[in-house]
Design a protein around this motif. Sequence first.
Motif, PDB file in Angstrom:
ATOM      1  N   ARG A   1       0.811  -1.215   0.000  1.00  0.00           N
ATOM      2  CA  ARG A   1       0.000   0.000   0.000  1.00  0.00           C
ATOM      3  C   ARG A   1       0.849   1.272   0.000  1.00  0.00           C
ATOM      4  N   GLY A   2       2.149   1.099  -0.174  1.00  0.00           N
ATOM      5  CA  GLY A   2       3.023   2.263  -0.289  1.00  0.00           C
ATOM      6  C   GLY A   2       3.582   2.798   1.018  1.00  0.00           C
ATOM      7  N   TRP A   3       3.475   2.017   2.082  1.00  0.00           N
ATOM      8  CA  TRP A   3       4.012   2.425   3.383  1.00  0.00           C
ATOM      9  C   TRP A   3       5.357   1.751   3.619  1.00  0.00           C
ATOM     10  N   ARG A   4       6.210   2.427   4.336  1.00  0.00           N
ATOM     11  CA  ARG A   4       7.449   1.809   4.815  1.00  0.00           C
ATOM     12  C   ARG A   4       7.187   1.338   6.236  1.00  0.00           C
ATOM     13  N   VAL A   5       7.803   0.227   6.608  1.00  0.00           N
ATOM     14  CA  VAL A   5       7.583  -0.361   7.931  1.00  0.00           C
ATOM     15  C   VAL A   5       8.890  -0.356   8.697  1.00  0.00           C
ATOM     16  N   PHE A   6       8.808   0.080   9.947  1.00  0.00           N
ATOM     17  CA  PHE A   6       9.975   0.112  10.828  1.00  0.00           C
ATOM     18  C   PHE A   6       9.597  -0.619  12.107  1.00  0.00           C
ATOM     19  N   ARG A   7      10.362  -1.638  12.446  1.00  0.00           N
ATOM     20  CA  ARG A   7      10.104  -2.415  13.661  1.00  0.00           C
ATOM     21  C   ARG A   7      11.237  -2.204  14.653  1.00  0.00           C
ATOM     22  N   VAL A   8      10.858  -1.962  15.893  1.00  0.00           N
ATOM     23  CA  VAL A   8      11.813  -1.733  16.976  1.00  0.00           C
ATOM     24  C   VAL A   8      11.608  -2.818  18.017  1.00  0.00           C
ATOM     25  N   TRP A   9      12.680  -3.497  18.387  1.00  0.00           N
ATOM     26  CA  TRP A   9      12.577  -4.480  19.462  1.00  0.00           C
ATOM     27  C   TRP A   9      12.470  -3.751  20.791  1.00  0.00           C
ATOM     28  N   GLU A  10      11.767  -4.335  21.709  1.00  0.00           N
ATOM     29  CA  GLU A  10      11.603  -3.794  23.061  1.00  0.00           C
ATOM     30  C   GLU A  10      12.957  -3.469  23.691  1.00  0.00           C
ATOM     31  N   HIS A  11      13.941  -4.329  23.507  1.00  0.00           N
ATOM     32  CA  HIS A  11      15.246  -4.110  24.140  1.00  0.00           C
ATOM     33  C   HIS A  11      15.998  -2.915  23.550  1.00  0.00           C
ATOM     34  N   ALA A  12      15.570  -2.438  22.374  1.00  0.00           N
ATOM     35  CA  ALA A  12      16.220  -1.270  21.764  1.00  0.00           C
ATOM     36  C   ALA A  12      15.803   0.028  22.433  1.00  0.00           C
ATOM     37  N   LEU A  13      14.845  -0.036  23.355  1.00  0.00           N
ATOM     38  CA  LEU A  13      14.355   1.166  24.015  1.00  0.00           C
ATOM     39  C   LEU A  13      15.049   1.445  25.344  1.00  0.00           C
ATOM     40  N   THR A  14      16.021   0.632  25.698  1.00  0.00           N
ATOM     41  CA  THR A  14      16.755   0.878  26.947  1.00  0.00           C
ATOM     42  C   THR A  14      17.668   2.085  26.778  1.00  0.00           C
ATOM     43  N   ARG A  15      18.026   2.705  27.866  1.00  0.00           N
ATOM     44  CA  ARG A  15      18.929   3.872  27.809  1.00  0.00           C
ATOM     45  C   ARG A  15      20.247   3.522  27.108  1.00  0.00           C
ATOM     46  N   LYS A  16      20.727   2.324  27.350  1.00  0.00           N
ATOM     47  CA  LYS A  16      21.979   1.864  26.746  1.00  0.00           C
ATOM     48  C   LYS A  16      21.891   1.868  25.213  1.00  0.00           C
ATOM     49  N   ASN A  17      20.733   1.512  24.671  1.00  0.00           N
ATOM     50  CA  ASN A  17      20.550   1.413  23.219  1.00  0.00           C
ATOM     51  C   ASN A  17      19.865   2.622  22.591  1.00  0.00           C
ATOM     52  N   GLU A  18      19.535   3.616  23.401  1.00  0.00           N
ATOM     53  CA  GLU A  18      18.736   4.747  22.929  1.00  0.00           C
ATOM     54  C   GLU A  18      19.381   5.494  21.760  1.00  0.00           C
ATOM     55  N   THR A  19      20.657   5.797  21.838  1.00  0.00           N
ATOM     56  CA  THR A  19      21.330   6.566  20.781  1.00  0.00           C
ATOM     57  C   THR A  19      21.248   5.835  19.447  1.00  0.00           C
ATOM     58  N   ARG A  20      21.524   4.553  19.454  1.00  0.00           N
ATOM     59  CA  ARG A  20      21.465   3.751  18.234  1.00  0.00           C
ATOM     60  C   ARG A  20      20.034   3.696  17.694  1.00  0.00           C
ATOM     61  N   THR A  21      19.057   3.557  18.581  1.00  0.00           N
ATOM     62  CA  THR A  21      17.658   3.493  18.162  1.00  0.00           C
ATOM     63  C   THR A  21      17.215   4.812  17.540  1.00  0.00           C
ATOM     64  N   VAL A  22      17.594   5.915  18.150  1.00  0.00           N
ATOM     65  CA  VAL A  22      17.243   7.237  17.616  1.00  0.00           C
ATOM     66  C   VAL A  22      17.852   7.418  16.224  1.00  0.00           C
ATOM     67  N   ALA A  23      19.088   7.012  16.045  1.00  0.00           N
ATOM     68  CA  ALA A  23      19.743   7.124  14.731  1.00  0.00           C
ATOM     69  C   ALA A  23      19.001   6.285  13.690  1.00  0.00           C
ATOM     70  N   ARG A  24      18.580   5.073  14.071  1.00  0.00           N
ATOM     71  CA  ARG A  24      17.836   4.215  13.142  1.00  0.00           C
ATOM     72  C   ARG A  24      16.491   4.838  12.778  1.00  0.00           C
ATOM     73  N   ILE A  25      15.810   5.402  13.781  1.00  0.00           N
ATOM     74  CA  ILE A  25      14.516   6.033  13.521  1.00  0.00           C
ATOM     75  C   ILE A  25      14.705   7.243  12.599  1.00  0.00           C
ATOM     76  N   ALA A  26      15.709   8.050  12.864  1.00  0.00           N
ATOM     77  CA  ALA A  26      15.961   9.241  12.031  1.00  0.00           C
ATOM     78  C   ALA A  26      16.226   8.827  10.581  1.00  0.00           C
TER      79      ALA A  26
END
Length: 137
Positions: free
Chosen positions: A107-132
């Motif tokens: 349908r023309g959408w892009r999909v982005f999946r984030v694992w629960e463990h990617a939301l920890t403070r330790k992984n936050e910087t990497r997750t933000v970069a992936r989302i951006a």
Amino acid sequence: MADFLSKTGRSKLMSTIRSSGNKDTELRLITIFRAHRITGWRRNFKLPGKPDFVFPAHRLAVFVDGCYWHGCPVHYRRPKSNRKFWDAKIARNRQRDREVNRLLKARGWRVFRVWEHALTRKNETRTVARIARAIDG
């Protein structure tokens, strides 16, 4: 403790309970979005698969997948009891995730999946970069 309901009775009772998402992980991602000034997202957007967040202007659907319920390759631990049931349950969840991904992409959408463990403070910087990167396309 033995269940006081029959298997059919328990199934009927459980079917009346409606999920509203994983509140803790969704709230954690909202905190990350706000802390890093990521804007343009919406919740409860009407799309197949009920994405946790949608960036309509970028046609990006974001799902936060719980490590247990979606069978994270790093953190998922098979229960010791009733393994046949749980193996089938997790397999169905993962299959449904793939089907939703295909449907949204068709349908023309892009999909982005984030694992629960990617939301920890330790992984936050990497997750933000992936989302951006996902938002920028």
